[in-house]
Design a protein around this motif. Structure first.
Motif, PDB file in Angstrom:
ATOM      1  N   SER A  25       0.843  -1.195   0.000  1.00  0.00           N
ATOM      2  CA  SER A  25       0.000   0.000   0.000  1.00  0.00           C
ATOM      3  C   SER A  25       0.882   1.251   0.000  1.00  0.00           C
ATOM      4  N   GLU A  26       0.293   2.348  -0.433  1.00  0.00           N
ATOM      5  CA  GLU A  26       1.036   3.615  -0.443  1.00  0.00           C
ATOM      6  C   GLU A  26       1.459   4.021   0.976  1.00  0.00           C
ATOM      7  N   SER A  27       0.615   3.731   1.964  1.00  0.00           N
ATOM      8  CA  SER A  27       0.975   4.093   3.341  1.00  0.00           C
ATOM      9  C   SER A  27       2.162   3.259   3.826  1.00  0.00           C
ATOM     10  N   ASP A  28       2.220   1.972   3.442  1.00  0.00           N
ATOM     11  CA  ASP A  28       3.372   1.140   3.800  1.00  0.00           C
ATOM     12  C   ASP A  28       4.635   1.659   3.127  1.00  0.00           C
ATOM     13  N   ILE A  29       4.528   2.018   1.857  1.00  0.00           N
ATOM     14  CA  ILE A  29       5.683   2.540   1.126  1.00  0.00           C
ATOM     15  C   ILE A  29       6.200   3.805   1.809  1.00  0.00           C
ATOM     16  N   LYS A  30       5.311   4.698   2.201  1.00  0.00           N
ATOM     17  CA  LYS A  30       5.725   5.940   2.877  1.00  0.00           C
ATOM     18  C   LYS A  30       6.424   5.637   4.204  1.00  0.00           C
ATOM     19  N   LYS A  31       5.906   4.663   4.959  1.00  0.00           N
ATOM     20  CA  LYS A  31       6.546   4.275   6.228  1.00  0.00           C
ATOM     21  C   LYS A  31       7.949   3.738   5.978  1.00  0.00           C
ATOM     22  N   TRP A  32       8.088   2.874   4.975  1.00  0.00           N
ATOM     23  CA  TRP A  32       9.384   2.273   4.678  1.00  0.00           C
ATOM     24  C   TRP A  32      10.383   3.317   4.206  1.00  0.00           C
ATOM     25  N   ILE A  33       9.914   4.276   3.413  1.00  0.00           N
ATOM     26  CA  ILE A  33      10.791   5.359   2.966  1.00  0.00           C
ATOM     27  C   ILE A  33      11.260   6.166   4.172  1.00  0.00           C
ATOM     28  N   SER A  34      10.362   6.415   5.106  1.00  0.00           N
ATOM     29  CA  SER A  34      10.722   7.149   6.316  1.00  0.00           C
ATOM     30  C   SER A  34      11.808   6.410   7.099  1.00  0.00           C
ATOM     31  N   VAL A  35      11.654   5.094   7.238  1.00  0.00           N
ATOM     32  CA  VAL A  35      12.666   4.293   7.946  1.00  0.00           C
ATOM     33  C   VAL A  35      13.988   4.336   7.186  1.00  0.00           C
ATOM     34  N   LEU A  36      13.925   4.175   5.868  1.00  0.00           N
ATOM     35  CA  LEU A  36      15.149   4.215   5.069  1.00  0.00           C
ATOM     36  C   LEU A  36      15.903   5.527   5.271  1.00  0.00           C
ATOM     37  N   MET A  37      15.174   6.645   5.236  1.00  0.00           N
ATOM     38  CA  MET A  37      15.821   7.949   5.340  1.00  0.00           C
ATOM     39  C   MET A  37      16.284   8.263   6.763  1.00  0.00           C
ATOM     40  N   LYS A  38      15.426   8.016   7.749  1.00  0.00           N
ATOM     41  CA  LYS A  38      15.732   8.435   9.119  1.00  0.00           C
ATOM     42  C   LYS A  38      16.606   7.447   9.880  1.00  0.00           C
ATOM     43  N   VAL A  39      16.348   6.156   9.725  1.00  0.00           N
ATOM     44  CA  VAL A  39      17.071   5.146  10.495  1.00  0.00           C
ATOM     45  C   VAL A  39      18.304   4.635   9.742  1.00  0.00           C
ATOM     46  N   CYS A  40      18.141   4.399   8.449  1.00  0.00           N
ATOM     47  CA  CYS A  40      19.208   3.779   7.664  1.00  0.00           C
ATOM     48  C   CYS A  40      20.090   4.782   6.920  1.00  0.00           C
TER      49      CYS A  40
ATOM     50  N   ILE B 295      24.150  -0.590  -0.297  1.00  0.00           N
ATOM     51  CA  ILE B 295      24.004  -1.379   0.929  1.00  0.00           C
ATOM     52  C   ILE B 295      24.561  -2.777   0.672  1.00  0.00           C
ATOM     53  N   ALA B 296      25.592  -3.141   1.418  1.00  0.00           N
ATOM     54  CA  ALA B 296      26.219  -4.452   1.236  1.00  0.00           C
ATOM     55  C   ALA B 296      25.577  -5.518   2.115  1.00  0.00           C
ATOM     56  N   ASP B 297      25.043  -5.122   3.256  1.00  0.00           N
ATOM     57  CA  ASP B 297      24.511  -6.074   4.220  1.00  0.00           C
ATOM     58  C   ASP B 297      22.991  -5.959   4.298  1.00  0.00           C
ATOM     59  N   GLY B 298      22.302  -6.778   3.511  1.00  0.00           N
ATOM     60  CA  GLY B 298      20.844  -6.746   3.496  1.00  0.00           C
ATOM     61  C   GLY B 298      20.231  -7.114   4.836  1.00  0.00           C
ATOM     62  N   ALA B 299      20.896  -7.987   5.594  1.00  0.00           N
ATOM     63  CA  ALA B 299      20.375  -8.393   6.903  1.00  0.00           C
ATOM     64  C   ALA B 299      20.347  -7.201   7.854  1.00  0.00           C
ATOM     65  N   ALA B 300      21.372  -6.362   7.813  1.00  0.00           N
ATOM     66  CA  ALA B 300      21.406  -5.175   8.677  1.00  0.00           C
ATOM     67  C   ALA B 300      20.279  -4.220   8.294  1.00  0.00           C
ATOM     68  N   LEU B 301      20.035  -4.077   7.005  1.00  0.00           N
ATOM     69  CA  LEU B 301      18.948  -3.225   6.537  1.00  0.00           C
ATOM     70  C   LEU B 301      17.606  -3.802   6.989  1.00  0.00           C
ATOM     71  N   SER B 302      17.451  -5.106   6.863  1.00  0.00           N
ATOM     72  CA  SER B 302      16.212  -5.766   7.266  1.00  0.00           C
ATOM     73  C   SER B 302      15.941  -5.586   8.758  1.00  0.00           C
ATOM     74  N   SER B 303      16.982  -5.632   9.565  1.00  0.00           N
ATOM     75  CA  SER B 303      16.788  -5.483  11.007  1.00  0.00           C
ATOM     76  C   SER B 303      16.261  -4.086  11.378  1.00  0.00           C
ATOM     77  N   SER B 304      16.522  -3.107  10.541  1.00  0.00           N
ATOM     78  CA  SER B 304      16.002  -1.763  10.757  1.00  0.00           C
ATOM     79  C   SER B 304      14.483  -1.709  10.642  1.00  0.00           C
ATOM     80  N   PHE B 305      13.943  -2.693   9.921  1.00  0.00           N
ATOM     81  CA  PHE B 305      12.496  -2.780   9.734  1.00  0.00           C
ATOM     82  C   PHE B 305      11.867  -3.812  10.669  1.00  0.00           C
ATOM     83  N   GLY B 306      12.664  -4.323  11.593  1.00  0.00           N
ATOM     84  CA  GLY B 306      12.156  -5.287  12.561  1.00  0.00           C
ATOM     85  C   GLY B 306      12.236  -6.722  12.083  1.00  0.00           C
TER      86      GLY B 306
END
Length: 105
Positions: free
Chosen positions: A65-80, A91-102
């Motif tokens: 959904s568009e709301s999920d995409i917006k949330k994920w973009i927010s996590v990518l920008m602010k956390v990652c 990004i070389a370590d996909g597992a580290a990126l995945s952990s940012s999303f829980g």
């Protein structure tokens, strides 16, 4: 050097090393060093497209959904600290990126 010479031959002005992004003059005579610089400009549209493409090419295609995409973009920008597709591609370590999303993987 060849590009500068061609530019001069065709009537352009040669660029100096100081005006080329990512270019540094080497301390060794006759050698220049280059450093790739990934742009850090924020581009939510690029990230949204990457997310859609990623889910669309998954073994089981899924349209988030568009709301999920917006949330994920927010996590990518602010956390990652991922602001655009070029940073995402680095990004070389996909597992580290995945952990940012829980997630775990």
């Amino acid at each position: 050097r060849a590009a500068r010479a061609a530019l001069v031959r065709f009537g352009g002005e040669p660029t100096t090393a100081n005006t080329v992004t990512g270019h540094e003059e080497s301390t060794t005579p006759g050698e220049d060093s280059w450093a790739l610089v990934t742009p850090t400009d924020e581009d939510e549209d690029e990230l949204a497209e990457c997310i859609r493409e990623g889910f669309g090419s998954a073994p089981t295609p899924f349209e988030p959904s568009e709301s999920d995409i917006k949330k994920w973009i927010s996590v990518l920008m602010k956390v990652c600290s991922v602001h655009n597709w070029r940073e995402l591609a680095n990004i070389a370590d996909g597992a580290a990126l995945s952990s940012s999303f829980g997630g775990t993987d």
